[in-house]
Design a protein around this motif. Structure first.
Motif, short mmCIF file in Angstrom:
data_model
loop_
_atom_site.label_atom_id
_atom_site.label_comp_id
_atom_site.label_asym_id
_atom_site.label_seq_id
_atom_site.Cartn_x
_atom_site.Cartn_y
_atom_site.Cartn_z
N ASN A 72 0.36 -0.96 0.16
CA ASN A 72 -0.03 -0.13 -0.12
C ASN A 72 0.95 2.11 -0.17
O ASN A 72 1.97 1.38 0.47
N TYR A 73 0.55 1.95 -0.87
CA TYR A 73 0.81 3.23 -0.62
C TYR A 73 0.43 4.54 -0.33
O TYR A 73 -1.36 4.91 0.20
N ILE A 122 3.60 0.55 -8.37
CA ILE A 122 2.08 0.36 -7.83
C ILE A 122 1.85 2.04 -8.76
O ILE A 122 2.64 2.60 -9.00
#
Length: 314
Positions: A72-73, A122
């Motif tokens: 996750n960013y 991502i």
């Protein structure tokens, strides 16, 4: 009166000034200035410094099982550019996890998993992506619980989370006959007529090896019966069935507690039974099992003739 008016006016200005100061965010965090953090967000933490973990179970199969962890960013806005995150299997994390939690999970061996690579991207405008892993269940021992630790080693120019930079996947295995069943049938104890069958009953078949399962009743390896109409069970008795992987025929039954157990009880398959699982069309999920088996104690004592209908996984 003028002094009172002037004093009141001064207090009013002070209050307004104080409110203005609050509105300028002297005490509230400005989330728009948060810096992006790269993390593995899924999992639970015991808050003891041992790291985050998540549980996963897989059915033993020749074909590797798909698995993934999320990357996750974490920021107010989605990524403004492609972010390449590097990950690794971090064996030191298992040692730390076991030490802190008092567990003895085995480090998953190198042939137990396959990584497509060591990076994941991502994309611009996104936050959450999957890092794919293949679990090679055929190379693992169903009697062991494994730990697969994934750590972010490079955040692609962004800060790696201190709390969610590592995720330990706690992995258990099940064979394809493992599950929860509704059991019906008959039971005859030739030595004690007060002991009778308790049907229907919900029981479990629990993996003991690649092609063996044991009967579990609740949390105990046992099989509920009735004693003069009251709930009971035979002490130190739970059949372990061995199954032929090619056709799901049951080939033998022995007692989980020993053959014989300390109280002299053994288990034996009754050859007059169907003694076979009916499987789904793809052969991967049980539909039902018909089986006859015997509790042996000073001879063939108790005869079971049962149908087990699969209701779901454990």
């Amino acid at each position: 009166m003028k002094r009172i008016s002037l004093y009141t006016t001064m207090i009013g200005f002070a209050v307004l000034s104080s409110l203005s100061s609050c509105l300028k965010d002297e005490s509230q965090p400005d989330f728009t200035k948060n810096q992006a953090v790269i993390e593995l967000p899924i999992g639970s933490s015991a808050a003891n410094g041992g790291g985050n973990s998540i549980a996963a179970a897989f059915t033993v199969d020749q074909t590797p099982s798909d698995y993934f962890v999320y990357v996750n960013y974490a920021a107010p806005e989605a990524a403004a550019q492609n972010v390449t995150v590097t990950l690794k299997v971090d064996t030191s994390a298992v040692t730390k996890f076991n030490t802190v939690n008092g567990t003895t999970y085995a480090q998953m061996p190198a042939n137990g998993y396959t990584l497509a690579g060591n990076t994941v991207v991502i994309p611009t405008g996104q936050r959450l992506v999957k890092f794919p892993i293949k679990i090679n269940t055929i190379n693992l021992d169903p009697l062991k619980t494994y730990a697969l630790p994934i750590t972010i080693s490079d955040g692609g120019g962004f800060t790696v989370s201190g709390n969610f930079g590592t995720l330990v996947s706690i992995i258990t295995l099940k064979n394809k006959w493992d599950g929860v069943y509704t059991v019906t049938g008959t039971m005859l104890d030739t030595q004690n007529s007060a002991l009778t069958g308790q049907y229907p009953r919900t029981l479990k078949l629990v993996t003991q090896g690649p092609n063996t399962v044991a009967i579990q009743d609740g949390d105990s390896f046992a099989h509920g019966i009735l004693n003069a109409g009251a709930g009971s069970s035979y002490g130190s008795f739970s059949p372990v069935f061995t199954i032929d992987n090619t056709n799901s025929t049951i080939t033998s039954a022995i007692n989980y507690y020993g053959q014989p157990a300390s109280n002299g009880r053994s288990a034996r398959l009754d050859a007059s039974g169907v003694n076979k699982f009916t499987m789904s069309a793809d052969g991967k999920t049980p539909v039902s099992m018909k089986v006859k088996y015997i509790l042996v104690q000073n001879g063939d004592r108790t005869f079971f003739d049962e149908t087990w209908t699969y209701t779901g996984s454990r």
